[in-house]
Each structure stands twice: as structure tokens, then as C-alpha cells.
Design an enzyme around this catalytic site. Structure first.
Site, PDB file in Angstrom:
ATOM      1  N   CYS A  31       0.925  -1.211   0.201  1.00  0.00           N
ATOM      2  CA  CYS A  31       0.083   0.045  -0.111  1.00  0.00           C
ATOM      3  C   CYS A  31       0.851   1.352   0.013  1.00  0.00           C
ATOM      4  O   CYS A  31       1.933   1.436   0.956  1.00  0.00           O
ATOM      5  CB  CYS A  31      -0.973  -0.019   1.194  1.00  0.00           C
ATOM      6  N   CYS A  54      -1.114   3.330  -6.650  1.00  0.00           N
ATOM      7  CA  CYS A  54      -1.847   3.191  -5.591  1.00  0.00           C
ATOM      8  C   CYS A  54      -2.163   1.651  -6.096  1.00  0.00           C
ATOM      9  O   CYS A  54      -2.503   1.479  -7.313  1.00  0.00           O
ATOM     10  CB  CYS A  54      -2.978   3.796  -5.522  1.00  0.00           C
TER      11      CYS A  54
HETATM   12  N1  DGL Z   1      -4.173   0.621  -1.885  1.00  0.00           N
HETATM   13  C1  DGL Z   1      -3.618   1.820  -1.431  1.00  0.00           C
HETATM   14  C2  DGL Z   1      -2.424   2.336  -2.034  1.00  0.00           C
HETATM   15  O1  DGL Z   1      -1.814   1.689  -2.849  1.00  0.00           O
HETATM   16  C3  DGL Z   1      -4.489   2.394  -0.413  1.00  0.00           C
HETATM   17  C4  DGL Z   1      -5.856   3.097  -0.841  1.00  0.00           C
HETATM   18  C5  DGL Z   1      -6.819   3.637   0.192  1.00  0.00           C
HETATM   19  O2  DGL Z   1      -7.266   2.854   1.131  1.00  0.00           O
HETATM   20  O3  DGL Z   1      -6.978   4.854  -0.025  1.00  0.00           O
HETATM   21  O4  DGL Z   1      -2.039   3.730  -1.867  1.00  0.00           O
END
Ligand code: DGL
Length: 254
Positions: free
Chosen positions: A70, A184
Site C-alpha cells: 500500500c 496505488c
Molecule cells: N491501496 C492503497 C495504496 O496503494 C490505499 C488505498 C486507500 O485505502 O485509499 O495507496
């Protein structure tokens, strides 16, 4: 080997997919903080607390390694995680470096669009990364925050998703660009929809392969273990099936 994977939700499964493909000899323990997704619209302090409590949960599962799959969690909490735990921790950041290499030396069509969550785009970590690459004058930032919710709801190619992405992509003067960085992990489910909406000379770049090659470098080469997957949803054991659906979908488009 017990490898912890963490994301605010199902975005990190796109990274797990890559890991399983190249290293199917581990017990992967995936933690999705479904109760608190999205992270990208939250305050730093809150995200940091959530990430630390998820990491504590995974550390109690005796993991040998943690992949923070993430970008948002990495930008807020990677330093405190590394301070607290002995096991190696791999984080993720928008893959601006390969994008900058691609547009090196070009005077036209050399701009880079970094798409990420609201929070990742605001963080100093990204600003420093871009400055270190001497790319500040050619990078633009675009939040695609809404894709996080769409992905969680498994709206992968619905009318509303297309409308949202079309509207966002229409704001960009593509003739000046060389690449888009998907910063993301949730956004990777939309790679082909995005590709359809932008000119074909634009490369879509993500950090998943780079993250997994860093993971591979830390793993024993001759492991005989059979692949095992366990899933946790904000600290509670979850069935595999809902996650498998995302993994299957992702493998069908990647
Ligand atoms: N999947 C996440 C990232 O790579 C976070 C998305 C979220 O929860 O806003 O930033």
C-alpha cells in the site's frame, strides 16, 4: 517462510498475485483493513495507528517478512514500522524512477502523470522522491481516490467507473506525456480501462514487479514449502473465497 502482506483493502492482492507467481513456496498471510478502507482520505495520525496495529497483528503471526502493499500506508508509517520490528519490511512508493528513466533525454512527450490517493500525493515522501530524481518540472499529480471504493465494491468496468475515469483522463493534455504511474495498488485493476481511454504511446507503469523482486532477494532460493494463503479482515480470520475472486479477476487481466 511466513510472509505478511498488508493493505487497506484488496489493492495489495495485485502485489500478492505477483508474489505467488514467482515464489509459490511460502505461507502468505494477507491482512486487509476492510473496516477502515479507504486510507487515502484519512488523517496521517489515524492511518499511522491503523497500520501499526495491523503490523502488530501480523507480527503475532510470526511473520519473517512484511510487505506493505500500500503506497499510502508506506508513505505515512514505513519509518515507524522499521523502527519497531526486527523482520525486514518492504514498502511501496509510486514508480516514478522507471517513468523518469523512460522520459530521460526527451524534450517532447516527456511528462509523467503520477496517479495515487489523495494522501500519497500530499506527502513529503513523494515530493522528495520526485526532487531526488530531478523530475519536479515534468511530473504532474492526479488523485484517482474514488477507484479505491469502486475496486472494493468489485466495480471493475461499470458505467460509473468508465464515466469517472473518462472525466479524469480528459483533463490531461496527453500529447506532452510519456507515462502514467499507478501509485496505488487498487488502481491496477483498472489498467486496461485506463489504457483504452488514453493514447497508445503512453506507458502505464506500476511498482509491483519491483516490489516483488526486492522481496525475492530476501527469500531462500531452494524453499520446498507448498503455497498456503490465509486472509484476515481488520484482525478477523476471513474465508479465502472473496479474496480468490479478486486474485482470479486480476490474473485474467494481467
Ligand atoms: N491501496 C492503497 C495504496 O496503494 C490505499 C488505498 C486507500 O485505502 O485509499 O495507496
Amino acid at each position: 517462510m511466513r510472509i505478511g502482506f498488508f493493505d487497506s483493502g484488496i489493492g495489495g492482492l495485485t502485489v500478492l498475485h505477483e508474489a505467488i507467481k514467482v515464489y509459490p513456496h511460502a505461507h502468505y498471510i494477507y491482512y486487509a483493513d476492510t473496516k477502515n478502507v479507504p486510507y487515502g482520505t484519512k488523517k496521517k495520525k489515524e492511518i499511522s495507528e491503523l497500520v501499526l496495529s495491523a503490523a502488530e497483528f501480523l507480527s503475532e503471526k510470526n511473520i519473517d517478512l512484511l510487505v506493505v502493499a500500500c503506497n499510502t500506508a508506506t508513505s505515512v508509517a514505513i519509518k515507524s514500522l522499521r523502527k519497531k520490528y526486527e523482520f525486514p519490511i518492504i514498502g511501496m512508493e509510486p514508480a516514478v524512477k522507471p517513468a523518469a528513466e523512460r522520459s530521460k533525454g526527451k524534450t517532447k512527450q516527456n511528462r509523467i502523470l503520477v496517479c495515487a490517493t489523495k494522501l500519497t500525493l500530499k506527502e513529503q515522501k513523494l515530493i522528495d522522491l520526485i526532487a531526488d530524481l530531478k523530475a519536479s518540472d515534468k511530473v504532474d499529480l492526479l488523485s484517482l481516490q474514488k477507484l479505491v471504493r469502486y475496486a472494493e465494491d468489485m466495480k471493475m468496468d461499470s458505467k460509473s467507473v468508465r464515466k469517472y475515469l473518462k472525466r479524469k483522463m480528459e483533463t490531461v493534455a496527453w500529447e506532452h506525456y510519456s507515462s502514467v504511474v499507478l501509485g496505488c495498488t487498487h488502481f491496477l485493476y483498472y489498467r486496461s480501462v485506463i489504457q483504452e481511454l488514453i493514447p497508445s504511446h503512453i506507458a502505464i507503469i506500476d511498482g509491483n514487479k519491483g516490489t516483488i523482486s526486492r522481496m525475492l532477494a530476501l527469500l531462500p532460493k531452494k524453499e520446498k514449502l507448498k503455497l498456503k494463503l490465509s486472509f484476515y479482515k481488520s484482525g478477523k480470520k476471513s474465508k479465502t473465497k472473496p479474496y480468490q475472486k479478486f486474485l482470479d479477476f486480476y490474473s485474467s487481466i494481467s
